[in-house]
Structure formats: structure tokens, C-alpha cells
Design a protein around this motif. Structure first.
Motif, PDB file in Angstrom:
ATOM      1  N   CYS A  57      54.705 -60.392   2.766  1.00 33.32           N
ATOM      2  CA  CYS A  57      55.718 -59.559   2.184  1.00 33.32           C
ATOM      3  C   CYS A  57      55.926 -59.870   0.697  1.00 33.32           C
ATOM      4  CB  CYS A  57      56.774 -59.520   2.854  1.00 33.32           C
ATOM      5  SG  CYS A  57      57.904 -60.777   2.757  1.00 33.32           S
ATOM      6  N   SER A  58      55.619 -61.146   0.213  1.00 36.04           N
ATOM      7  CA  SER A  58      55.845 -61.766  -1.080  1.00 36.04           C
ATOM      8  C   SER A  58      57.172 -61.910  -1.520  1.00 36.04           C
ATOM      9  CB  SER A  58      55.463 -60.660  -2.191  1.00 36.04           C
ATOM     10  OG  SER A  58      54.024 -60.345  -2.054  1.00 36.04           O
ATOM     11  N   SER A  59      58.138 -62.041  -0.423  1.00 38.47           N
ATOM     12  CA  SER A  59      59.486 -62.347  -0.645  1.00 38.47           C
ATOM     13  C   SER A  59      59.862 -63.652  -0.725  1.00 38.47           C
ATOM     14  CB  SER A  59      60.219 -61.685   0.643  1.00 38.47           C
ATOM     15  OG  SER A  59      61.674 -61.586   0.154  1.00 38.47           O
ATOM     16  N   CYS A  60      58.965 -64.513  -0.305  1.00 39.32           N
ATOM     17  CA  CYS A  60      59.204 -65.811  -0.166  1.00 39.32           C
ATOM     18  C   CYS A  60      58.425 -66.821  -1.341  1.00 39.32           C
ATOM     19  CB  CYS A  60      58.834 -66.390   1.094  1.00 39.32           C
ATOM     20  SG  CYS A  60      56.998 -66.523   1.313  1.00 39.32           S
ATOM     21  N   LEU A  61      57.988 -66.063  -2.384  1.00 41.37           N
ATOM     22  CA  LEU A  61      57.194 -66.669  -3.353  1.00 41.37           C
ATOM     23  C   LEU A  61      57.966 -67.714  -3.993  1.00 41.37           C
ATOM     24  CD1 LEU A  61      55.175 -63.810  -4.678  1.00 41.37           C
ATOM     25  CD2 LEU A  61      54.500 -65.407  -3.009  1.00 41.37           C
ATOM     26  N   MET A  62      57.698 -69.138  -4.187  1.00 39.55           N
ATOM     27  CA  MET A  62      58.235 -70.049  -4.862  1.00 39.55           C
ATOM     28  C   MET A  62      57.351 -70.942  -5.777  1.00 39.55           C
ATOM     29  SD  MET A  62      61.460 -71.296  -2.208  1.00 39.55           S
ATOM     30  CE  MET A  62      62.520 -71.809  -3.226  1.00 39.55           C
ATOM     31  N   LYS A  63      57.955 -71.882  -6.627  1.00 38.26           N
ATOM     32  CA  LYS A  63      57.166 -72.774  -7.257  1.00 38.26           C
ATOM     33  C   LYS A  63      57.292 -73.956  -6.481  1.00 38.26           C
ATOM     34  CE  LYS A  63      56.651 -74.884 -11.686  1.00 38.26           C
ATOM     35  NZ  LYS A  63      57.175 -75.079 -13.031  1.00 38.26           N
ATOM     36  N   VAL A  64      56.198 -74.632  -6.061  1.00 38.64           N
ATOM     37  CA  VAL A  64      55.886 -75.815  -5.156  1.00 38.64           C
ATOM     38  C   VAL A  64      55.005 -76.809  -6.079  1.00 38.64           C
ATOM     39  CG1 VAL A  64      55.122 -76.923  -3.249  1.00 38.64           C
ATOM     40  CG2 VAL A  64      56.124 -74.500  -3.270  1.00 38.64           C
ATOM     41  N   ASP A  65      55.572 -77.839  -6.444  1.00 39.14           N
ATOM     42  CA  ASP A  65      55.087 -78.797  -7.287  1.00 39.14           C
ATOM     43  C   ASP A  65      54.921 -78.163  -8.791  1.00 39.14           C
ATOM     44  OD1 ASP A  65      53.726 -80.707  -4.728  1.00 39.14           O
ATOM     45  OD2 ASP A  65      55.654 -81.080  -5.611  1.00 39.14           O
ATOM     46  N   ASP A  66      53.563 -78.116  -9.263  1.00 42.70           N
ATOM     47  CA  ASP A  66      53.212 -77.377 -10.407  1.00 42.70           C
ATOM     48  C   ASP A  66      52.545 -75.967 -10.143  1.00 42.70           C
ATOM     49  OD1 ASP A  66      50.347 -79.327 -11.305  1.00 42.70           O
ATOM     50  OD2 ASP A  66      50.613 -78.339  -9.394  1.00 42.70           O
ATOM     51  N   ARG A  89      57.929 -63.373 -12.209  1.00 41.25           N
ATOM     52  CA  ARG A  89      56.598 -63.477 -11.933  1.00 41.25           C
ATOM     53  C   ARG A  89      56.451 -65.025 -12.309  1.00 41.25           C
ATOM     54  NH1 ARG A  89      55.388 -58.083 -14.243  1.00 41.25           N
ATOM     55  NH2 ARG A  89      55.751 -56.921 -12.414  1.00 41.25           N
ATOM     56  N   GLY A  90      55.561 -65.986 -11.634  1.00 41.73           N
ATOM     57  CA  GLY A  90      55.243 -67.248 -11.895  1.00 41.73           C
ATOM     58  C   GLY A  90      54.324 -67.098 -12.747  1.00 41.73           C
ATOM     59  N   LYS A  91      54.414 -68.382 -13.626  1.00 41.07           N
ATOM     60  CA  LYS A  91      53.089 -68.479 -14.700  1.00 41.07           C
ATOM     61  C   LYS A  91      51.808 -69.048 -14.313  1.00 41.07           C
ATOM     62  CE  LYS A  91      56.268 -68.164 -18.554  1.00 41.07           C
ATOM     63  NZ  LYS A  91      57.442 -67.349 -18.172  1.00 41.07           N
ATOM     64  N   ILE A  92      50.748 -68.234 -14.379  1.00 42.26           N
ATOM     65  CA  ILE A  92      49.636 -68.761 -14.132  1.00 42.26           C
ATOM     66  C   ILE A  92      49.009 -69.854 -15.071  1.00 42.26           C
ATOM     67  CG2 ILE A  92      47.420 -68.470 -13.216  1.00 42.26           C
ATOM     68  CD1 ILE A  92      49.029 -66.965 -11.114  1.00 42.26           C
ATOM     69  N   GLY A  93      48.285 -70.617 -14.677  1.00 41.81           N
ATOM     70  CA  GLY A  93      47.694 -71.708 -15.704  1.00 41.81           C
ATOM     71  C   GLY A  93      48.293 -73.081 -15.878  1.00 41.81           C
ATOM     72  N   ALA A  94      47.581 -74.168 -15.677  1.00 42.38           N
ATOM     73  CA  ALA A  94      47.877 -75.393 -15.596  1.00 42.38           C
ATOM     74  C   ALA A  94      48.949 -75.729 -16.538  1.00 42.38           C
ATOM     75  CB  ALA A  94      46.696 -76.287 -15.666  1.00 42.38           C
ATOM     76  N   ALA A  95      48.767 -75.387 -17.780  1.00 43.13           N
ATOM     77  CA  ALA A  95      49.642 -75.888 -18.918  1.00 43.13           C
ATOM     78  C   ALA A  95      51.091 -75.461 -18.797  1.00 43.13           C
ATOM     79  CB  ALA A  95      48.944 -75.530 -20.448  1.00 43.13           C
ATOM     80  N   SER A  96      51.077 -74.213 -18.389  1.00 47.64           N
ATOM     81  CA  SER A  96      52.511 -73.540 -18.362  1.00 47.64           C
ATOM     82  C   SER A  96      53.430 -73.979 -17.053  1.00 47.64           C
ATOM     83  CB  SER A  96      52.218 -72.133 -18.255  1.00 47.64           C
ATOM     84  OG  SER A  96      51.584 -71.820 -17.332  1.00 47.64           O
ATOM     85  N   ASN A  97      52.591 -75.037 -16.285  1.00 48.93           N
ATOM     86  CA  ASN A  97      53.510 -75.120 -15.281  1.00 48.93           C
ATOM     87  C   ASN A  97      53.855 -76.820 -15.082  1.00 48.93           C
ATOM     88  OD1 ASN A  97      54.164 -73.144 -13.503  1.00 48.93           O
ATOM     89  ND2 ASN A  97      51.837 -72.739 -13.682  1.00 48.93           N
ATOM     90  N   LYS A  98      53.607 -77.732 -16.187  1.00 42.89           N
ATOM     91  CA  LYS A  98      53.847 -79.033 -16.073  1.00 42.89           C
ATOM     92  C   LYS A  98      55.191 -79.091 -16.315  1.00 42.89           C
ATOM     93  CE  LYS A  98      49.781 -80.980 -15.483  1.00 42.89           C
ATOM     94  NZ  LYS A  98      49.154 -79.669 -15.003  1.00 42.89           N
TER      95      LYS A  98
END
Lengths: 98, 362
Positions: A57-66, A89-98
Motif C-alpha cells: 500500500c505504500s503507507s509505511c515508506l520511511m527513510k532507513v539509514d541512507d 517523496r524520498g530522494k533517490i541518489g546516494a549523495a542526497s541521502n547522506k
């Protein structure tokens, strides 16, 4: 009903140290710690939490570590995980999640 | 590129029995599931099943899952867990997503047994944390030992609504009420009676008007409906609850079938769109078979029988008909027929009859 023995681990939610069981879904650990709100939606900033428990359902999307957009109802808890609410929406891409 | 004679997508009751049958007959198979363990929804079904001895009656769902998993362990079946099939491509190519990689598998035959997901209903604030699918609450309380709140409203009085309600009571969650928009209780009387003995009210001809709360559910407003299912003014009841559970039906998880180009048909008695299939669980695509809730919402017992048929059929389409495969199919079909005779088998029986079968393609 009996539940199998599980190892207690420490993890972090929004910087706060919480305890859960290793290998239970992160969402179960959050609910056990009375965390109801997992994220806020993009446009109307509505609170969302646990809903379907089966990764559909996409209700539970969270940021886990990076990693953004993690389905915490499926992802299993490991010691030291850093779990954070996502706004929009989460940001995709390694640099944006550090 | 991985290869398999038969790929089975979904390791719930249907997928597991299909794998056991096909493996015993001698096919080489890969069984794929997006969960870390086998069993599908059986792993949270702590209640005892009904039916005949051959359908595991009197045994809890969780133990049936265990029995099937153990039986599979002794068979040469390749298992891919934590693996989500995210696409079907030409000539039976499956794209499989695992957290750290993407796999490709080419199969000669594919059995889809992906089950179903819970429906939701529209009402103001239905997106608030605290509104759950009933299955989700069942998973939390029976598998992980977590109570998601203190007091619940259950919407839906079919078997799932009734069973999850008394499981919540057993877990120490107070069930304020069970409501159903229909004028009568949908599930088996034995479950409703269990709830009545626990003092839980069941209100038929009621629906939810809205959920109340800022960042999570704090209360629910329910309202009585008339014969046309329209809310009757001034019959609202406010219930102080922090859980609103939706048990309002299931819909088959059929995206992969659409993508594969199977002929899809909308049959309300089966829960929505299902792939056209015959009694052998074969679709109009010669290499694709379906079974379980994906092929029509029913029960775990029928899922297990359909899985056996699909497993035997897929094997036959690969290696030819054998005495053993024929016997398995005949026996399973007879048992299915028997299960569907009862009053609760009526809906699915009707639904399955609506499928136009072998005459459509030869």
C-alpha cells in the motif's frame, strides 16, 4: 499463544534510542513503541502509518539509514538502524541521502 | 539468467501445494516469495480450520504452514525468498527484485499464486494512522505479539472480521463493535457466537461515517443505513477507538497476469478481475497457470486444492500426462466440488461457473 525467543536490539527513531527485536519488521517495532506516524504526504502533509502489512500500500515508506522509501512493514529490524520519517517523496541518489 | 522448468510465484497455501505436487511428480522448480519465510498468510492464522480431515480440519493455520514447509524441505525445490517478482516479459521471463539485486529467471511454465490484498473503503480521514487492514492487525498480534492500540472498531462481519475481532479480544484489545453495512452477519455463526459470548456488539446495517483524529485515530462515527444503504440522519454513534479495522473483502493481486497478456475477466463473486482459467487451472496462455485467491477469493483449503491441480497441470503440460498426475487432479477436483457444496461455498462456486472454460480455446 507462544512467541519464539528473539534478541533485543537498539535502534534509532528520529534520533531517539528505542528497543525492538532483531528481525521483526521495523514497523512492528515502531508500533510497539507507540509510534503511529511513519511519514507525511507530499502535497497535503497528511500523516500516514501502518496499513496493509504486506508491502502493497505504500503507507509505511520511511527513510532507513541512507535509503529512502523503505517499506518498513517488510524490512527487518537490525541493531543500530536509523529510522526516520519521510516528508513527501524520498530522494533517490546516494549523495542526497547522506 | 536463472532457469527453471516450472516457476511458482507465491509460497502461500496454493504455491506450496503446487510446489510439493510438481516436485514429487519430477519437475525441477523454483518457488519465489517476497516474504522471508514460506506460508503466505497461513503464518498468522492461529485459528483452527474447518472442513474434512484431508483438509487439515481442526489444525491451526500456522501449523498447516509448518507442515507444508517441512514437506517441501525434503524435496529438491529451489527457493527464492525476500524476492518480489516485479515483471513478466516475453517467453516467460520473470524479473525478480531482491533488496540488493535484480534477478532474471526464464521458466518453461509458470504458476502464479500471488494471493490477494485487502480492500479499503472511502470515508473522511480513512488515511489516518490507526486505520488498518484486518489482516495487518492479525499479523501484528499473532506473529509479532504487538498490540496496535487499546480499543477497536471492526468494519466487516465476514469471517476475517469476526475472527480478527476475537483474536484482538484474546490479545487484550477491547473491540467496541463490529459493524456491517449488510443487514446480516457475513461469516460463520460459530465465530459470531464466540464474539457474542465475549460481550462484543455486532451492529448490522451500519457503516462508518468518518474517522476522527488529527494525526491518528481518536474516535469513529458510525451511522445506520436504510435498505438502499443510505445513511439515516441522526442515527450516528460516536465510538472512542484508536483502531479502525477494515475487513471489507479481498481483491486478487493480478498485475503480473495483466502484464503477461492473460485474458482477464471481472467476476464480483471472485473478488474482482481474475484470469480466465479452466478446471485444470490453466489460463489462455499455454504456459501460465493460476491458483488460490489470485484465481478467485475463497479459502486456504480451496487454495491448497487448486495448488495441487495447478502443480499437476503445469507438470503435464511439460512432460505429459501420467497416471499419478491424473489421479492427483481428479481427487483434488472432487474435494473442491465437495467444499463448494456448502452455503459458504456458494459464492465462489457461482463465480467459478461464470468463467467460460475449455470451449473458449482448445
Amino acid at each position: 499463544m507462544t512467541f519464539p525467543e528473539k534478541k533485543t536490539v537498539q535502534f534509532f527513531f528520529e534520533g531517539k534510542a528505542l528497543t525492538g527485536y532483531e528481525d521483526e519488521p521495523i514497523a512492528a517495532a515502531l508500533v510497539a513503541n507507540n509510534v503511529m506516524v511513519f511519514r507525511y504526504t507530499e502535497k497535503m502533509k497528511r500523516a500516514r502509518g501502518f496499513f496493509c502489512a504486506v508491502g502493497k500500500c505504500s503507507s509505511c515508506l520511511m527513510k532507513v539509514d541512507d535509503r529512502p522509501n523503505v517499506m518498513v512493514c517488510m524490512e527487518l529490524l537490525k541493531s543500530g538502524m536509523k529510522v526516520n520519517r519521510q516528508v513527501g517523496r524520498g530522494k533517490i541518489g546516494a549523495a542526497s541521502n547522506k | 539468467m536463472l532457469q527453471a522448468e516450472i516457476a511458482i510465484v507465491g509460497a502461500g497455501p496454493a504455491g506450496l501445494t503446487a510446489a510439493i505436487v510438481a516436485a514429487k511428480l519430477g519437475a525441477s522448480l523454483t518457488l519465489i516469495d517476497d516474504n522471508p519465510v514460506l506460508g503466505g498468510q497461513l503464518i498468522k492464522q492461529t485459528h483452527k480450520f474447518f472442513g474434512s480431515k484431508s483438509h487439515y480440519c481442526g489444525i491451526r493455520g500456522i501449523n498447516i504452514g509448518q507442515i507444508l514447509t517441512t514437506e517441501l524441505e525434503n524435496l529438491p525445490v529451489k527457493k527464492l525468498l525476500n524476492a518480489s517478482v516485479i515483471g513478466y516479459y516475453e517467453n516467460n521471463l520473470l524479473a525478480i527484485y531482491q533488496p540488493d539485486r535484480l534477478l532474471k529467471l526464464r521458466a518453461q511454465k509458470i504458476i502464479f499464486a500471488t494471493g490477494a490484498s485487502e480492500n479499503t473503503i472511502a470515508f473522511p480521514n480513512n488515511d489516518l494512522p490507526g486505520v488498518y487492514g484486518a489482516g495487518a492487525v492479525q499479523t501484528l498480534i499473532n506473529v509479532y505479539g504487538v498490540r496496535p492500540g487499546k480499543r477497536a472498531l471492526m468494519i466487516g462481519s465476514g469471517n476475517i472480521g469476526l475472527i480478527v475481532s476475537y483474536q484482538m479480544m484474546q490479545a487484550g484489545i477491547d473491540v467496541a463493535a463490529v459493524i456491517d453495512i449488510l443487514p446480516k452477519i457475513g461469516g460463520y455463526h460459530v465465530h459470531a457466537a464466540k464474539l457474542a459470548r465475549l460481550g462484543v456488539s455486532i451492529f448490522t446495517s451500519y457503516t462508518i461515517k468518518e474517522a476522527i483524529g488529527k494525526d491518528w485515530v481518536e474516535a469513529a462515527l458510525i451511522v445506520k443505513v436504510n435498505k438502499k444503504y443510505q445513511p439515516i440522519p441522526r442515527t450516528e454513534k460516536r465510538l472512542k477507538v484508536d483502531i479502525i479495522c477494515l475487513a471489507v473483502g479481498l481483491s486478487p493481486l493480478n498485475e503480473l497476469l495483466w502484464q503477461a497478456g492473460c485474458e482477464m475477466v471481472y467476476i464480483p463473486e471472485l473478488g474482482g478481475h481474475v484470469a480466465q482459467h479452466n478446471e485444470d487451472m490453466a489460463t489462455n496462455k499455454p504456459d501460465i497457470f493460476v491458483s488460490g485467491d489470485l484465481s478467485g477469493i475463497e479459502e486456504a483449503s480451496t487454495a491448497m486444492l487448486e495448488g495441487k491441480i495447478a502443480g499437476a497441470s503445469a507438470y503435464e503440460s511439460l512432460k505429459g500426462v501420467t497416471e499419478e498426475s491424473e489421479k492427483i487432479k481428479e481427487q483434488a477436483k472432487a474435494e473442491l466440488c465437495m467444499i463448494r457444496q456448502g452455503p459458504f461455498g456458494e459464492k465462489a462456486k457461482c463465480g467459478k461457473e461464470k468463467l467460460s472454460v475449455a470451449t473458449r480455446w482448445a
